[in-house]
Write a protein that holds these residues in place. Sequence first.
Motif, PDB file in Angstrom:
ATOM      1  N   HIS A   7      12.249 -31.002   5.389  1.00 12.09           N
ATOM      2  CA  HIS A   7      12.278 -32.424   5.748  1.00 12.09           C
ATOM      3  C   HIS A   7      12.226 -33.323   4.531  1.00 12.09           C
ATOM      4  O   HIS A   7      13.104 -34.142   4.330  1.00 12.09           O
ATOM      5  CB  HIS A   7      11.137 -32.744   6.710  1.00 12.09           C
ATOM      6  N   LEU A   8      11.208 -33.177   3.709  1.00 17.37           N
ATOM      7  CA  LEU A   8      11.143 -34.010   2.504  1.00 17.37           C
ATOM      8  C   LEU A   8      11.714 -33.257   1.303  1.00 17.37           C
ATOM      9  O   LEU A   8      12.418 -33.838   0.495  1.00 17.37           O
ATOM     10  CB  LEU A   8       9.700 -34.423   2.218  1.00 17.37           C
ATOM     11  N   LEU A 221      -2.336 -28.393   4.430  1.00 19.84           N
ATOM     12  CA  LEU A 221      -0.877 -28.397   4.590  1.00 19.84           C
ATOM     13  C   LEU A 221      -0.502 -27.844   5.966  1.00 19.84           C
ATOM     14  O   LEU A 221      -1.095 -26.896   6.457  1.00 19.84           O
ATOM     15  CB  LEU A 221      -0.201 -27.582   3.494  1.00 19.84           C
ATOM     16  N   SER A 223       1.825 -29.308   9.724  1.00 15.89           N
ATOM     17  CA  SER A 223       1.886 -30.482  10.589  1.00 15.89           C
ATOM     18  C   SER A 223       1.885 -30.079  12.054  1.00 15.89           C
ATOM     19  O   SER A 223       2.926 -29.744  12.597  1.00 15.89           O
ATOM     20  CB  SER A 223       3.171 -31.271  10.299  1.00 15.89           C
ATOM     21  N   LEU A 353       4.743 -32.028   0.130  1.00 18.80           N
ATOM     22  CA  LEU A 353       5.233 -33.407   0.026  1.00 18.80           C
ATOM     23  C   LEU A 353       4.984 -34.171   1.328  1.00 18.80           C
ATOM     24  O   LEU A 353       4.631 -35.350   1.302  1.00 18.80           O
ATOM     25  CB  LEU A 353       6.723 -33.416  -0.313  1.00 18.80           C
ATOM     26  N   ARG A 354       5.163 -33.497   2.461  1.00 20.73           N
ATOM     27  CA  ARG A 354       4.928 -34.164   3.742  1.00 20.73           C
ATOM     28  C   ARG A 354       3.466 -34.579   3.884  1.00 20.73           C
ATOM     29  O   ARG A 354       3.170 -35.671   4.376  1.00 20.73           O
ATOM     30  CB  ARG A 354       5.322 -33.239   4.902  1.00 20.73           C
ATOM     31  N   HIS A 355       2.577 -33.693   3.483  1.00 22.31           N
ATOM     32  CA  HIS A 355       1.156 -34.009   3.588  1.00 22.31           C
ATOM     33  C   HIS A 355       0.820 -35.210   2.707  1.00 22.31           C
ATOM     34  O   HIS A 355       0.109 -36.132   3.111  1.00 22.31           O
ATOM     35  CB  HIS A 355       0.329 -32.797   3.154  1.00 22.31           C
ATOM     36  N   GLN A 356       1.377 -35.186   1.519  1.00 23.53           N
ATOM     37  CA  GLN A 356       1.161 -36.277   0.588  1.00 23.53           C
ATOM     38  C   GLN A 356       1.723 -37.585   1.151  1.00 23.53           C
ATOM     39  O   GLN A 356       1.141 -38.655   0.999  1.00 23.53           O
ATOM     40  CB  GLN A 356       1.881 -35.915  -0.712  1.00 23.53           C
ATOM     41  N   GLY A 357       2.870 -37.494   1.814  1.00 19.99           N
ATOM     42  CA  GLY A 357       3.483 -38.687   2.387  1.00 19.99           C
ATOM     43  C   GLY A 357       2.633 -39.298   3.492  1.00 19.99           C
ATOM     44  O   GLY A 357       2.398 -40.510   3.509  1.00 19.99           O
ATOM     45  N   GLN A 358       2.127 -38.448   4.390  1.00 13.18           N
ATOM     46  CA  GLN A 358       1.356 -38.996   5.508  1.00 13.18           C
ATOM     47  C   GLN A 358      -0.086 -39.319   5.145  1.00 13.18           C
ATOM     48  O   GLN A 358      -0.621 -40.339   5.557  1.00 13.18           O
ATOM     49  CB  GLN A 358       1.343 -38.026   6.701  1.00 13.18           C
ATOM     50  N   CYS A 359      -0.695 -38.427   4.396  1.00 15.35           N
ATOM     51  CA  CYS A 359      -2.150 -38.524   4.208  1.00 15.35           C
ATOM     52  C   CYS A 359      -2.566 -38.964   2.809  1.00 15.35           C
ATOM     53  O   CYS A 359      -3.759 -39.032   2.513  1.00 15.35           O
ATOM     54  CB  CYS A 359      -2.810 -37.187   4.555  1.00 15.35           C
TER      55      CYS A 359
END
Lengths: 364, 364, 364, 364
Positions: A7-8, A221, A223, A353-359
């Motif tokens: 995704h990212l 990590l 989702s 990266l997704r975790h960093q983006g959301q949280c």
Amino acid sequence: MGNTFGHLFRITTFGESHGGGVGVVVDGCPPQLEISAEEIQVELDRRRPGQSKIVTPRKEADTCEILSGVFEGKTLGTPIAMLVRNKDTRSQDYDEMAQTYRPSHADATYDAKYGIRNWQGGGRSSARETIGRVAAGAIAKKILKTVAGVEIIGYVKRIKDLEGVIDPNNVTLEQVESNIVRCPDAECAERMIEKIEQVGRVGDSIGGVVECVARHLPKGLGSPVFDKLEADLAKGVMSLPASKGFEIGSGFAGTLLTGSEHNDEFSIAEDGEIRTSTNRSGGIQGGISNGENIILRVAFKPTATIRKEQRTVTRDRVETILAAKGRHDPCVLPRAVPMVEAMVALVLCDHLLRHQGQCGTLKP
Amino acid sequence: MGNTFGHLFRITTFGESHGGGVGVVVDGCPPQLEISAEEIQVELDRRRPGQSKIVTPRKEADTCEILSGVFEGKTLGTPIAMLVRNKDTRSQDYDEMAQTYRPSHADATYDAKYGIRNWQGGGRSSARETIGRVAAGAIAKKILKTVAGVEIIGYVKRIKDLEGVIDPNNVTLEQVESNIVRCPDAECAERMIEKIEQVGRVGDSIGGVVECVARHLPKGLGSPVFDKLEADLAKGVMSLPASKGFEIGSGFAGTLLTGSEHNDEFSIAEDGEIRTSTNRSGGIQGGISNGENIILRVAFKPTATIRKEQRTVTRDRVETILAAKGRHDPCVLPRAVPMVEAMVALVLCDHLLRHQGQCGTLKP
Amino acid sequence: MGNTFGHLFRITTFGESHGGGVGVVVDGCPPQLEISAEEIQVELDRRRPGQSKIVTPRKEADTCEILSGVFEGKTLGTPIAMLVRNKDTRSQDYDEMAQTYRPSHADATYDAKYGIRNWQGGGRSSARETIGRVAAGAIAKKILKTVAGVEIIGYVKRIKDLEGVIDPNNVTLEQVESNIVRCPDAECAERMIEKIEQVGRVGDSIGGVVECVARHLPKGLGSPVFDKLEADLAKGVMSLPASKGFEIGSGFAGTLLTGSEHNDEFSIAEDGEIRTSTNRSGGIQGGISNGENIILRVAFKPTATIRKEQRTVTRDRVETILAAKGRHDPCVLPRAVPMVEAMVALVLCDHLLRHQGQCGTLKP
Amino acid sequence: MGNTFGHLFRITTFGESHGGGVGVVVDGCPPQLEISAEEIQVELDRRRPGQSKIVTPRKEADTCEILSGVFEGKTLGTPIAMLVRNKDTRSQDYDEMAQTYRPSHADATYDAKYGIRNWQGGGRSSARETIGRVAAGAIAKKILKTVAGVEIIGYVKRIKDLEGVIDPNNVTLEQVESNIVRCPDAECAERMIEKIEQVGRVGDSIGGVVECVARHLPKGLGSPVFDKLEADLAKGVMSLPASKGFEIGSGFAGTLLTGSEHNDEFSIAEDGEIRTSTNRSGGIQGGISNGENIILRVAFKPTATIRKEQRTVTRDRVETILAAKGRHDPCVLPRAVPMVEAMVALVLCDHLLRHQGQCGTLKP
């Protein structure tokens, strides 16, 4: 749209085993990461044909060219395109394949789906497609290592009924690479090599199990609910050619235990961190990494290409007999190791990266 | 973004085990499909708590309301939102959970990821979330049945070490539903029920394996290379709570065969169709359905919630002892059957529409 | 799949104007954000019918219920589902709509696409659908405000040929909300209101332009090349009902200047920051925010529903005459203001998280 | 992830203006479409530099190599990768750009976002990136033409204040290509060419408006509510370099009409089809095509690169003066025409496949 993963940190592979080449576009790579074609080549060389006496002797250099996205040795944050040219030797060996469906290959299903296929060497269904995955995986590994010290190590756990004794918590890359079958149990590795050579001599093939561990992965990590870390890992490795099964942590064997035997009890480590005493969860609980080692296994079937005669049919629906000509891998496992590592790295990097983006913003 | 599944037939679930309710939005459903709340309720009732003596006795009606997307009994092509209200009984049973992490649950990892969690009854990580999947899966099943006559049947294959003898090619829904453990081997089912009751009495839990078959699936579904049919199936079922492993066709056992033993030879059937003599591929070759039965297995660990005492820690990093209060499922398998079927249906329906989108136009 | 918007901060709306209700699921919201139903209701009340004498007098409370994702006043990081019930007054006014296509509405095209439609009050194409967007936008605004102090202010710039004089760099929400037409030029607002009332009295309708500014947005948001910030903003607002045009910065008028007149020269501000002396770019260069104010405009056509007689056809392809019964908005602009703000907030919030995801780790 | 466009017909572009090359991967293309490199080259030649005296004289052949996805002249259904090599002449002209930010370019924002950029010739923000779009657009056009007879024709409608008189319903490709400015109003075209030459001589630049029409599009394309056809078209063209505004149908001018003047009345055509008497909707109602011509306009600002002196700053935050050296386009409009057509084709082709995916099965 089935040729894009993530995704990212998102990759798109392209190419058939014959034609202009195979490659990958990596989108969403963080900027300013130091990366070189040489680092990527190291991984490609691990999956390259002709690397040892137990893999297909076809010689291809598989040299990777970085077309874009890297400038003066660093990533730009823009798409990284990488290309490996095919030698494109349209061999006589393949002529029969235009008409005759190889059993347990993708020939018949590609024709059923598309009504057309590049029948030279398997076309898009060839394992050559994984070159793009391994090249992209090399970048994902570098990010994981740089940002969080994550190590990803795969190895051959079992070849047919020969199973190595390996401690995933302590195995090293050096041990894996110390023999051509990539089994860090040296004694077992010898027997595996012998078995593969013996099977190859009679024109048959065998399969086995690759195990992979990711160490030092940060907590948090994954989702929920569909993109659970184990779900994305399962998808990643089950999209590899010849894979037939996936396990995380205790896997199928865990179903033989009771809950009181299976649960991972919590304790407080010396550094004050919350840890589990055991790791039957395989490093993931509720779809989210818990800071323990991620441990997974992938079953690979025996190579479908064999020199023995088999009953099959032609495109025109005539029954016939086929015996593969040319060279092939009697066992894909040694070359599957870097592929599994790549898919694991791609999943973990995307989720980082997704975790960093959301949280990353609001959490105190 | 982890709460959405599918590309063309796409679902998004929402809700925690306590609070306003749980539900799902189904986007991309073909228009003019006849569907009723009653049909969906049938599937929800199969996953409902309190349905038998071997599942958690908590009574919830789980009545589904269709909020949108259906008009005069037919789908509109617009999003179908479905809602099941929670009874929201914030019980004393859960108070301890605000502080104490249940071993092998998601409590600790949700806190690690989000720094906050709805600790009542597991919140988002509760299996109540699967209500949305099962409701959406009922629609997917209807589409598959209507368009192509596809049948999807799941059942309990094994409970701990008790394995049923079942022929996936001929098993019927009636056989599955003929006993409360959903194992169509009636004799084995009795022993399974006895085992589950016995384990439940001592406050422990057990796991097992669900097998699922999809019959009459058209050839040509699945999108190489990442969205191979088995890869998306793996992701689908590995995103279910408590799943630890996935197999397609021959699975892990297939790794013990040689290629000449494992390959599925082709032949021409009486109706002129290309068929395989065996089905170790599990209905998928090269990531694309080949017209044979899709057969897969999912390993479910023993339920994490047990009444036995376990060592654990609190949110404030203090070691403590926990014994679950309240009621729980000693074995999730009987209720997991409709969940597995739902995920399989969602994957197949999405790929049916995707195939139609890409290949429906130009193919002669 | 057309009912989902955004990548990391992702919303899915559902519902028709009649039936169970309309709503939204917000996925990817950062955890631990303080949010209340009251804050969301404030925005919903700005788009509510019946709020003043110049909008449709239909009375609906549009009360929002938060079904999930919020616990003890804070976001959980899990999906936030919000539902607004319809009063579902299937009026006689709509009976004619089952057969007769309203000119410049979606009746005919929905039938052409789906072969079925909920003809009550426009069904899915009703502006009631924007309730979900506005509710989700309220959360996006809160995140942008909390994390970076971003302010988003929309207002009516022009009604037909009446154009207000407004400084986007200094306009306040109070000025916008000081009159019922939401034009901060008080003198012009009076003339606009008069014009709308006059047009409404004769059963006709008018359109205009909404301008929107986002202030204090961080530099660096936007993802070249397809997901340029202006491209995603354009998509967001052009997905609103009745929108016919979009401009960023200098817009169409900018095409009348030469490059030397149009370029925004750079200078160093007192605080050492790189700034532009002018802002014809509208706060975006190369698809990425440059720290100046984002300024955009959206054209809304005159409301399609009018009481005047129009030639049209029925579902059965018979020509006929239609004059709308019931109440309608003679001008959608005042209610479009919160919709535009919501779409801008959703785009900016998504790009804030995306930027953080890709560039938050490795950049020194 | 911002480098991918489309859902079922999905493209990913890569490459900077200097380096290995620029290109595109097209995923989801229907199989068995006849396509040749020559057909694609025709479109690339329309956007090529050096094609006439009014565009940048830089000579690049922009020859396209198809790397994969096409076999014996037909598409395989697998990814089509296309590559155009850069001549990679790292010129002295660009050295200043390493430090100095060009006004109204992406130099400063790329640095703000990524902390690094390929400063040679604009890097990723260069209009060279659109080569991939135009190559993919050529395939999309071929599909639309083959499946449904759709024609897409763009042309220069206005250069600065010189506006051509063109009937979108009857304009032909031959008329567009009959002069170097691509304005089918021959008389106006002459004045446009003169104006561009004059502006170029003094080192300045100008902009204008491209109009584009899609004819014979089937009814029913477009996915409410966010993926309305006009919303995706807006995103597509607003992602092109230098675009500042978008209009569909009546656009901004439509806001000056009353509803009774603006609405498109329905009637029954001689062939029994439902048609509209006028087309202020621009071929789209409720986000779905209605069978009338799609008509849209895109505003392009004057080229940012000018030879006149401008105030600017360096990367190190020092104010300075910049005057562009080297050659540039005094007006991008003639070369923007094939870019707009490409984006329109990509959007329509994606929606064609999406519509087929969702609505192709069950609709009677």
